[in-house]
Design an enzyme around this catalytic site. Structure first.
Site, mmCIF file in Angstrom:
data_model
loop_
_atom_site.group_PDB
_atom_site.id
_atom_site.type_symbol
_atom_site.label_atom_id
_atom_site.label_comp_id
_atom_site.label_asym_id
_atom_site.label_seq_id
_atom_site.Cartn_x
_atom_site.Cartn_y
_atom_site.Cartn_z
ATOM 1 C CG LEU A 152 -1.678 -1.242 1.727
ATOM 2 C CD1 LEU A 152 -2.524 -1.146 2.262
ATOM 3 C CD2 LEU A 152 -3.016 -0.917 0.085
ATOM 4 C CE LYS A 196 12.189 0.585 0.359
ATOM 5 N NZ LYS A 196 11.583 -0.184 -0.008
ATOM 6 C CE LYS A 211 5.988 5.473 1.010
ATOM 7 N NZ LYS A 211 5.388 4.264 0.342
#
Length: 289
Positions: free
Chosen positions: A64, A168, A243
């Site tokens: 998502l 990550k 992001k």
């Protein structure tokens, strides 16, 4: 295994297809009718609501766009609606705090849950060669591992809930720094009269060796084939790198971690994206030099 897959974008679509190839019964949901149609073509059953997709499943996998949507999907439509024996696997890249909060909510209702963000990009998602960095309790990781192995080449347990997200964002923070450093060095060498290919041949076999130079060369016609040779189309978009850098800067503030190089990298990508380059591969930052 009966698996619900929530989120069928550029990454999720390929991942869901690989679960089908591995013999799983995939129940797919996305807000996009086009994405659902593509999922149906590769063998997924498709559903118009998350709650329908998760009925009777043994696992739920999600990919998502952000933490707000992850929280909403799991709290409103997965937890309490999927069977309590189901393993919940969120592969989105989101903030650490949200990953931990959603996992806590899932654990409170008796579910096993892991955060399992990926490295590898769209091509790896389609090819089943992603790397998964997984946060969660050991028993949850062991339950999720066979499912993740159907979609990737490496599945690594990073630690407790949120550890996958930490790995990550720190990994991509490092990637941003060495891509910018690689771009600066290549352009400086060129301006000083050194053939860029010669610089690549030398630095890629010496102490300048790094992934951005050796495996993802940002200059067209130099080194390995990369998005630079396709006018910076495909690959990992600048918007996605930005992001991840924003998430990293937020996490650094929360942890009181000093990240001066990464802060500068984030600022450079903010400027680059703001100039209309957000759709280009992140290696296109070399254009600024």
């Amino acid at each position: 295994m009966k698996i619900a897959f929530i989120g069928l974008g550029n990454m999720g679509g390929g991942m869901a297809a690989n679960l089908v190839k591995a013999g799983h019964n995939v129940r797919a949901f996305d807000l996009s009718e086009d994405a659902l149609a593509r999922a149906k073509e590769v063998g997924c059953a498709t559903f118009s609501a998350v709650r329908e997709a998760v009925e009777g499943v043994e696992a739920v996998v999600s990919m998502l766009p952000n933490g707000r949507i992850v929280r909403q999907v799991y709290i409103d439509d997965v937890i309490g609606h999927a069977p309590h024996a189901a393993t919940l696997i969120d592969c989105s890249t989101i903030d650490v705090a949200t990953a931990r909060a959603v996992a806590e909510a899932a654990h409170g209702e008796g579910y096993k849950m892991v955060d399992a963000p990926v490295s590898g990009g769209i091509a790896a998602a389609a090819g089943g060669t992603l790397t998964f960095m997984v946060g969660g309790e050991r028993h949850a990781f062991e339950a999720a591992k066979p499912i993740l192995e159907a979609m990737g080449k490496a599945v690594i347990h990073a630690g407790d809930a949120g550890a996958g997200q930490t790995a990550k964002i720190c990994n991509n923070m490092l990637l941003a720094v060495h891509m910018i450093g690689t771009a600066e060095a290549m352009k400086m060498a060129e301006k000083l009269g050194l053939d860029p290919q010669k610089f690549y041949e030398i630095s890629s076999q010496s102490s300048g060796y790094n992934w951005s130079l050796n495996a993802y060369t940002p200059m067209p016609g130099v080194g390995v084939d990369s998005p630079a040779d396709k006018d910076y189309q495909g690959g990992f978009a600048t918007a996605l790198m930005l992001k991840d850098l924003r998430l990293a800067m937020e996490a650094a503030d929360n942890a009181d971690a000093a990240v001066p190089l990464s802060s500068r990298a984030a600022a450079l990508y903010e400027d680059f994206a703001g100039a209309g380059n957000d759709g280009l591969d992140f290696s296109a930052i070399i254009k600024t030099y």
